[in-house]
Every structure is written in structure tokens, then in C-alpha cells.
Scaffold this motif. Structure first.
Motif, PDB file in Angstrom:
ATOM      1  N   ARG A 351       0.835  -1.194   0.000  1.00 51.18           N
ATOM      2  CA  ARG A 351       0.000   0.000   0.000  1.00 51.18           C
ATOM      3  C   ARG A 351       0.873   1.249   0.000  1.00 51.18           C
ATOM      4  O   ARG A 351       1.916   1.288   0.632  1.00 51.18           O
ATOM      5  N   SER A 352       0.421   2.247  -0.734  1.00 51.89           N
ATOM      6  CA  SER A 352       1.060   3.560  -0.733  1.00 51.89           C
ATOM      7  C   SER A 352       0.065   4.550  -0.149  1.00 51.89           C
ATOM      8  O   SER A 352      -1.062   4.653  -0.626  1.00 51.89           O
ATOM      9  N   VAL A 353       0.501   5.276   0.877  1.00 52.64           N
ATOM     10  CA  VAL A 353      -0.410   6.105   1.658  1.00 52.64           C
ATOM     11  C   VAL A 353       0.061   7.549   1.641  1.00 52.64           C
ATOM     12  O   VAL A 353       1.257   7.824   1.746  1.00 52.64           O
ATOM     13  N   VAL A 354      -0.887   8.473   1.509  1.00 50.09           N
ATOM     14  CA  VAL A 354      -0.620   9.897   1.676  1.00 50.09           C
ATOM     15  C   VAL A 354      -1.664  10.482   2.622  1.00 50.09           C
ATOM     16  O   VAL A 354      -2.713   9.879   2.857  1.00 50.09           O
ATOM     17  N   TYR A 355      -1.350  11.652   3.155  1.00 50.93           N
ATOM     18  CA  TYR A 355      -2.313  12.389   3.978  1.00 50.93           C
ATOM     19  C   TYR A 355      -2.667  13.676   3.251  1.00 50.93           C
ATOM     20  O   TYR A 355      -1.808  14.518   2.984  1.00 50.93           O
ATOM     21  N   VAL A 356      -3.961  13.790   2.924  1.00 51.20           N
ATOM     22  CA  VAL A 356      -4.461  14.913   2.140  1.00 51.20           C
ATOM     23  C   VAL A 356      -5.026  15.970   3.087  1.00 51.20           C
ATOM     24  O   VAL A 356      -5.799  15.657   4.003  1.00 51.20           O
ATOM     25  N   LYS A 357      -4.637  17.216   2.854  1.00 47.83           N
ATOM     26  CA  LYS A 357      -5.119  18.306   3.689  1.00 47.83           C
ATOM     27  C   LYS A 357      -6.565  18.632   3.340  1.00 47.83           C
ATOM     28  O   LYS A 357      -6.928  18.765   2.169  1.00 47.83           O
ATOM     29  N   VAL A 358      -7.414  18.754   4.378  1.00 50.60           N
ATOM     30  CA  VAL A 358      -8.829  19.079   4.188  1.00 50.60           C
ATOM     31  C   VAL A 358      -8.947  20.599   4.065  1.00 50.60           C
ATOM     32  O   VAL A 358      -8.409  21.335   4.896  1.00 50.60           O
ATOM     33  N   PRO A 359      -9.641  21.094   3.051  1.00 53.25           N
ATOM     34  CA  PRO A 359      -9.698  22.547   2.820  1.00 53.25           C
ATOM     35  C   PRO A 359     -10.636  23.287   3.775  1.00 53.25           C
ATOM     36  O   PRO A 359     -11.653  23.851   3.363  1.00 53.25           O
ATOM     37  N   HIS A 360     -10.330  23.263   5.074  1.00 54.09           N
ATOM     38  CA  HIS A 360     -11.064  24.071   6.036  1.00 54.09           C
ATOM     39  C   HIS A 360     -10.519  25.493   6.039  1.00 54.09           C
ATOM     40  O   HIS A 360      -9.366  25.735   5.674  1.00 54.09           O
ATOM     41  N   GLU A 361     -11.362  26.413   6.496  1.00 49.08           N
ATOM     42  CA  GLU A 361     -10.950  27.815   6.519  1.00 49.08           C
ATOM     43  C   GLU A 361     -10.043  28.112   7.702  1.00 49.08           C
ATOM     44  O   GLU A 361      -9.067  28.850   7.578  1.00 49.08           O
ATOM     45  N   LYS A 362     -10.343  27.525   8.858  1.00 47.22           N
ATOM     46  CA  LYS A 362      -9.592  27.850  10.067  1.00 47.22           C
ATOM     47  C   LYS A 362      -8.894  26.626  10.658  1.00 47.22           C
ATOM     48  O   LYS A 362      -7.817  26.729  11.224  1.00 47.22           O
ATOM     49  N   THR A 363      -9.480  25.469  10.548  1.00 46.44           N
ATOM     50  CA  THR A 363      -8.927  24.258  11.145  1.00 46.44           C
ATOM     51  C   THR A 363      -7.927  23.600  10.195  1.00 46.44           C
ATOM     52  O   THR A 363      -8.138  23.580   8.980  1.00 46.44           O
ATOM     53  N   ILE A 364      -6.839  23.086  10.758  1.00 41.89           N
ATOM     54  CA  ILE A 364      -5.834  22.357   9.974  1.00 41.89           C
ATOM     55  C   ILE A 364      -6.025  20.872  10.253  1.00 41.89           C
ATOM     56  O   ILE A 364      -5.846  20.410  11.380  1.00 41.89           O
ATOM     57  N   SER A 365      -6.401  20.130   9.216  1.00 37.87           N
ATOM     58  CA  SER A 365      -6.637  18.698   9.403  1.00 37.87           C
ATOM     59  C   SER A 365      -6.265  17.947   8.131  1.00 37.87           C
ATOM     60  O   SER A 365      -6.213  18.514   7.037  1.00 37.87           O
ATOM     61  N   PHE A 366      -6.008  16.638   8.309  1.00 37.96           N
ATOM     62  CA  PHE A 366      -5.607  15.775   7.211  1.00 37.96           C
ATOM     63  C   PHE A 366      -6.418  14.486   7.258  1.00 37.96           C
ATOM     64  O   PHE A 366      -6.885  14.080   8.331  1.00 37.96           O
ATOM     65  N   VAL A 367      -6.572  13.845   6.087  1.00 40.73           N
ATOM     66  CA  VAL A 367      -7.262  12.558   6.014  1.00 40.73           C
ATOM     67  C   VAL A 367      -6.358  11.542   5.330  1.00 40.73           C
ATOM     68  O   VAL A 367      -5.574  11.868   4.431  1.00 40.73           O
ATOM     69  N   TYR A 368      -6.471  10.313   5.766  1.00 42.80           N
ATOM     70  CA  TYR A 368      -5.725   9.177   5.220  1.00 42.80           C
ATOM     71  C   TYR A 368      -6.275   8.816   3.843  1.00 42.80           C
ATOM     72  O   TYR A 368      -7.489   8.791   3.638  1.00 42.80           O
ATOM     73  N   ARG A 369      -5.367   8.522   2.898  1.00 41.42           N
ATOM     74  CA  ARG A 369      -5.822   8.088   1.573  1.00 41.42           C
ATOM     75  C   ARG A 369      -4.788   7.161   0.950  1.00 41.42           C
ATOM     76  O   ARG A 369      -3.588   7.447   0.959  1.00 41.42           O
TER      77      ARG A 369
END
Length: 631
Positions: A351-369
Motif C-alpha cells: 500500500r502507498s499512503v498519503v495524507y491529504v489536507k482538508v480545505p477548512h478555513e480555520k482548522t488544519i486537518s488531514f485525512v488518510y488516503r
């Protein structure tokens, strides 16, 4: 009457006091609900404290993080006033965590599939200009005009003199045909042509006719110009017709034979321009085109030959000179490729995994993909599936994001399903907890020893030669100061590693299985809270996870081949800890090029003497010491 007057005055003063009281208190009517109940005065908002690396931690008092031992920082209450809607699978990070973790992002873009390919090679003679100088006349070598390999010869030059009975007979026939030339001109021509077929020149034949005498010895002339690569005869040798005298190479043009790894072969096309230098000719750049790519890959070296042809009028390029070349190659069948940096990918083999940044305005978060990788572009990968242009991925500090996901029990590299309780081996460390349930105390989510024994260990253990670790390897050899207690605990782990290594050198799979279990027990006693330095904490977070996974895999099998495969990963990660923190002992880092199916592998030892754990008794002394790690 005066008495009543005093009562009226007192009543008036009381009335005025009631009015003034209502005015200054905000009015009595607003303090009562319609149902007659009073408003309760609210207490001030309780100040919360959190961890910069683990924002899920919420504590009402300052102190240490129950997960990593870092000092808690105040949680900005105003930041919760305008919270955005966060999905369940997002990993939220604070600004402090972003800065301390050195987390960086990269915009996913479309680009042409180009790659700089570096090649190493050697100068070789042009095979089309390799010649064998033979004798066309049988006889005995009476003299060698060319005496050594490397000597230059030119076409028509004398190379040997031979004595040949057949040549003497041919000369007699020539003289007889001369006497009857007027009657039998065809016979004269035939005898003369016989000598020509033996490669005698017209000048040599004319000289024989003019002398009128039979020459017992004759000089053989070179048919080619070049350098003698091999001398095949000695003085006095008897030779037959067609015997090879010398191997000659004409170096007016040469080949530069580069070696291309199999992963680079699809990029190389006929006509690609190669810029290269010759080590023996510094300061000069050469240029040539690819004229041939070997259709076969060597089973031993896993490379294919790539040929560049070059004119060499001055003979400056000599065979076996080393060359270093660069090809700026492009895949012709790929357009507008999605490319991302290699550092953004966590690669587990399957498996090859990256963490994609979620386009929130104020919160900094990432999701597994999970993504599907295409061709290797050097510092970048082509992404076949899983990302689109315009998205943003974490390109540095990716392991720190993944560690947070594991601690939260969300999808991660070691826990692709996101099953609760499967944390990829992180939660079993002393003082570690998930902190996911705010209703529970800080230590409520610790994994028990029984759960640790039953925990599934991923078979997709990362290859340290391929994994994209976000740890700064340029600083990996820089010693970090840690407490004596931590260093002593790490020394206990290392001592179990040495016992495990010794068992593998003796081909003892059962003992290796036992010592791997002992190593796991020693790892449980290593207290992460002793690491108060952020850099040391981050390194140990990554290293300990891999050491636990590899040791657990060894402890679950008595197949020594599988044990040695996991031991390779264990050694790669534990050696980082030894280099960073020390283990109060001098350690020898050793390497065997034949280990791991000739890919090579490292191990550590307390002795400079080589005892190979990968090959065991078959080749116990194969390898050498590469690094000495001081205590």
C-alpha cells in the motif's frame, strides 16, 4: 402630628432606596423568569490545557502530557467559538503541532513525466572494428616485428616473417610459368594469383620475379590499422593457414557502455542525448546519443547495457576508462501526469499512503488516503490513481501525522481499516494512551499486555531502503543527549538484540524466537516520558514502532528465513536509536553484500569479528565493518 410626619418621611426614604437599588442592580424584573425562577449566575469558563503534539488531550490543570510527557500548553478557548464541522476520520492538528512537527504541504499538480537518470559506464572498443590478423600461409615464425600487446600497427606494416615450404613450391611454379608465359599466359596469371590469395602484395610478387631467386622466408603484412589487443603467437611457433597472429582494435571510434537499472529502462529511448564525463579527462564534457538499449537484463546485477557511440580521432578515449552520464529522459506515452514528492508517500510494500489536507478555513486537518503509484521520477512519483490536481498533501512530517492517527485509532499506515484498538503497536508503550474518549481519564485507554500479545502485526513491514521516512537523515548520526535512565533502558533492548543476532548466526530459529520475545519485553520498559527533548521524542516515536513490529514478527515464527528478513528491518531501525542516543558500549555496524538475495543488509555487533546473522554457518565470515558507533 409630628409623630406621623416622621413616619411619612421614613417611608419616603425607604421607597426612594428601593427605586435606587433597582436602578443600580439592572432592574428586579429581569432577574425573574415568568415561572418565578431566578437566573443562576454562571461560573467563569474553566481554562483547559492541551498537548502541542497530541491536541486530543484536554486537562483542567497544567502538567505533563500523559502520552508523550511534553509540557501542556493553554488551550485557546476563543478558538472553539467558531469551530468548523470536522469529519470523524480527520486528524486535526494545532498550529503548535504543525510547527513543532515541521509539517509541510505540497500542492498536487500536473506535469510532464521527466526524470534525470544518472548512469555509470566504461569505454569499450567498437565491436565492428575488432579484427583478427591471421596468417594465410602455413609455416614457422622466424621473426616477430610486433612484440607486445598495445603496440600500434598500420595497414601494410610488417608484422611477422615466416618460413613456408608451400611458399617455396609456389615460387618455383611462378618461375616455370614465367619461362612459358608467351605460350601459356593463363598459367602465369594463375600462379601469380595463387600468391595474391596468400595476401602477398603485387610489390612483393614483383620483387620475387625481379630477383629470379626463391625466397625461403617471406614477410606477412598487416591487413588492418589499430592497436594490438592480444598476441597469439611466439617466435618459432608453427602455424597453419588461418591461424590467428594478433587481435587488433581500431579505436578511431569507441562505444561508451553505460549500465541502467531495470527501473530506469522504460525511460530510456533510442536517440536520447547523454551528457557524460570521463574520469581520466577532467573538465571536459562529452555528448552522445543512445544508439542501442540491451533487450536483456543481467540476472546478477539487474542492469541492462545502454550504448553511446563516439568518434575518437585523437585516441584520447581508451578502453575501460570510467564514465559518468546523465540523461534527461521523458516518458513519451504519459501526458499531464499527477506528480507528488517522494517524501509525501508512506510505502508499506503493498500500500502507498498519503495524507491529504482538508480545505477548512480555520482548522488544519488531514485525512488518510491510499493511492496507486506509477513511475519513479527521481524525487517524485507519478500517481496513477487516488489524487487529482489541485489537492494538497503533506510532504514533510508525514510520519507524525500518521502517529497521531494511530493514537486516535483512525485509519493509518499500520491500521488501514481504522479498527478501534488496532493502533499498529504504539499503544503498548509505557505511559501511552489513545486519549480519544474525553469522558475517560488519561490512562483509561492503555492497551493491556494481553491485548498486546493478540495484536495483529502487519506483514507489510517497510523496507528501510525504500521507505520514505520523514526523519531528517542528515542529522541521524548526530548524538542527542538523553537521561541516564533512558540510555540504560535502551541498552537492555540492545543486549537482547545481540542475543537475537547470535542465535541467527548459529542458525538457531527457536532461540531467535525466544530472544525476540525478550526484546519486546525490554521495549515495554523503555519510558518515553524520559524524553523531554522534542527531537528525541519524535525520533523514538518512529523508531520504537518499527522495532516493536519487527521483533513481534520474529517472535511469531520459527522459519529462520522469515526471521532474517524481519531482522534486517529491526537492525535498520534499532541502529538509528543506537546512533542517536548511545548504549554505553562501542558498537560495530557491519554489512554483507550477499545478504537479502544479494541486495545487502546491515547488522550490529559488539565485536569487530564478522559473524554473519543472515547467512549463518554457510558463510559466517562474509561481510565487513562499515561504521564504529562510540558509546
Amino acid at each position: 402630628m409630628k409623630k406621623y410626619k416622621n413616619y411619612i418621611i421614613a417611608a419616603g426614604i425607604l421607597f426612594i432606596g428601593i427605586i435606587l437599588g433597582n436602578v443600580f442592580s439592572g432592574g428586579g424584573s429581569e432577574g425573574v423568569h415568568k415561572d418565578g425562577e431566578h437566573n443562576l449566575v454562571q461560573d467563569p469558563v474553566t481554562k483547559l490545557w492541551t498537548c502541542s503534539m497530541h491536541p486530543q488531550i484536554r486537562m483542567e490543570k497544567p502538567g505533563k502530557c500523559p502520552i508523550c510527557g511534553m509540557t501542556l500548553i493553554p488551550l485557546d478557548a476563543s478558538s472553539n467559538a467558531n469551530e468548523e464541522k470536522i469529519a470523524e476520520n480527520e486528524i486535526v492538528l494545532t498550529e503548535e503541532a504543525i510547527q513543532l512537527g515541521n509539517i509541510q504541504t505540497t500542492l498536487v499538480e500536473k506535469a510532464s513525466a521527466t526524470k534525470e537518470i544518472r548512469l555509470l559506464g566504461r569505454v569499450q572498443p567498437d565491436e565492428r572494428k575488432l579484427f583478427s590478423q591471421v596468417s594465410h600461409i602455413p609455416g614457422r615464425i622466424e621473426r616477430l616485428y610486433v612484440n607486445f600487446t598495445g603496440e600500434k600497427v598500420v595497414r601494410g606494416q610488417k608484422i611477422v616473417r615466416i618460413y613456408s615450404p608451400e611458399l617455396i613450391s609456389a615460387q618455383k611454379e611462378l618461375f616455370e610459368s614465367i619461362n612459358s608465359r608467351d605460350i601459356y599466359p593463363q598459367l602465369y596469371t594463375a600462379t601469380r594469383n595463387k600468391l595474391k590469395l596468400w595476401k602477398l602484395t603485387d610489390a612483393q610478387i614483383d620483387a620475387i620475379e625481379e630477383s629470379g631467386k626463391i625466397q625461403e622466408q617471406i614477410d606477412i603484412l598487416s591487413d588492418y590499422t589499430g592497436y594490438v589487443m592480444k598476441r597469439d603467437v611466439e617466435l618459432g611457433d608453427y602455424i597453419k593457414e588461418g591461424s590467428v597472429l594478433f587481435d587488433i582494435a581500431n579505436l578511431s571510434s569507441v562505444w561508451v557502455m553505460f549500465e541502467a537499472y531495470e527501473a530506469d529502462i522504460p525511460w530510456i529511448q533510442l536517440g536520447n542525448v547523454v551528457d557524460f564525463t570521463i574520469n581520466a579527462i577532467p573538465g571536459k564534457m562529452f555528448k552522445g546519443k543512445v544508439t542501442y538499449v540491451d533487450p536483456f537484463v543481467s540476472s546478477n546485477t539487474r542492469v541492462a547495457k545502454v550504448r553511446v557511440e563516439l568518434q575518437n580521432p585523437s585516441n584520447a578515449l581508451l578502453p575501460e576508462m570510467y564514465a559518468s552520464g546523465i540523461i534527461n529522459a521523458k516518458l513519451t506515452n504519459v501526458k499531464d501526469a499527477i506528480v507528488i514528492p517522494k517524501s509525501a508517500v508512506l510505502w508499506t510494500g503493498k500500500r502507498s499512503v498519503v495524507y491529504v489536507k482538508v480545505p477548512h478555513e480555520k482548522t488544519i486537518s488531514f485525512v488518510y488516503r491510499e493511492i496507486t503509484l506509477g513511475q519513479d521520477m527521481g524525487n517524485f512519483y507519478i500517481v496513477k490513481d487516488g489524487l487529482v490536481g489541485g489537492e494538497t498533501v503533506a510532504s514533510n512530517g508525514v510520519f507524525r501525522i500518521d502517529a497521531s492517527a494511530q493514537l486516535l485509532g483512525q485509519k493509518s499506515m499500520m491500521n488501514p481499516t481504522g479498527e478501534k484498538g488496532n493502533t499498529g503497536g504504539m499503544a503498548n508503550m509505557p505511559g501511552m494512551d489513545m486519549g480519544g474518549d474525553k469522558k475517560k481519564s488519561a490512562g483509561a485507554n492503555k492497551m493491556t499486555d494481553e491485548e498486546m500479545k493478540n495484536m495483529k502485526t502487519s506483514k507489510e513491514t517497510m523496507d528501510p531502503m525504500k521507505m520514505k521516512n520523514d526523519v531528517d537523515h542528515s542529522k541521524m548520526d548526530t548524538r542527542i543527549s538523553v537521561s541516564k535512565d533512558f540510555k540504560s533502558q535502551l541498552e537492555n533492548v540492545f543486549n537482547q538484540y545481540i542475543l537475537l543476532k547470535d542465535a541467527l548466526t548459529k542458525d538457531d530459529a527457536n532461540a531467535a524466537q525466544k530472544y525476540a520475545g525478550e526484546l519486546l519485553n525490554s521495549m515495554k520498559k523503555v519510558e518515553m516520558k524520559l524524553l523531554t527533548d522534542m527531537e528525541a521524542h519524535n525520533h523514538w516515536m518512529t523508531i520504537s514502532k518499527e522495532v516493536n513490529a519487527s521483533a513481534l514478527s520474529i517472535s511469531k515464527t520459527n522459519d529462520i528465513y522469515k526471521q532474517r528478513d524481519h531482522f534486517k528491518h529491526l537492525s535498520a531501525h534499532l541502529s538509528k536509536a543506537v546512533k542517536l542516543f548511545g548504549v554505553n558500549q562501542k558498537v560495530y555496524e557491519q554489512f554483507c553484500p550477499m545478504a537479502d538475495n544479494n541486495n545487502g543488509a546491515f547488522w550490529m555487533s559488539l565485536s569487530e569479528k564478522i559473524n554473519n546473522p543472515y547467512l549463518g554457518k554457510k558463510m559466517l565470515t562474509c561481510g565487513d565493518t562499515k561504521t564504529i558507533i562510540e558509546n
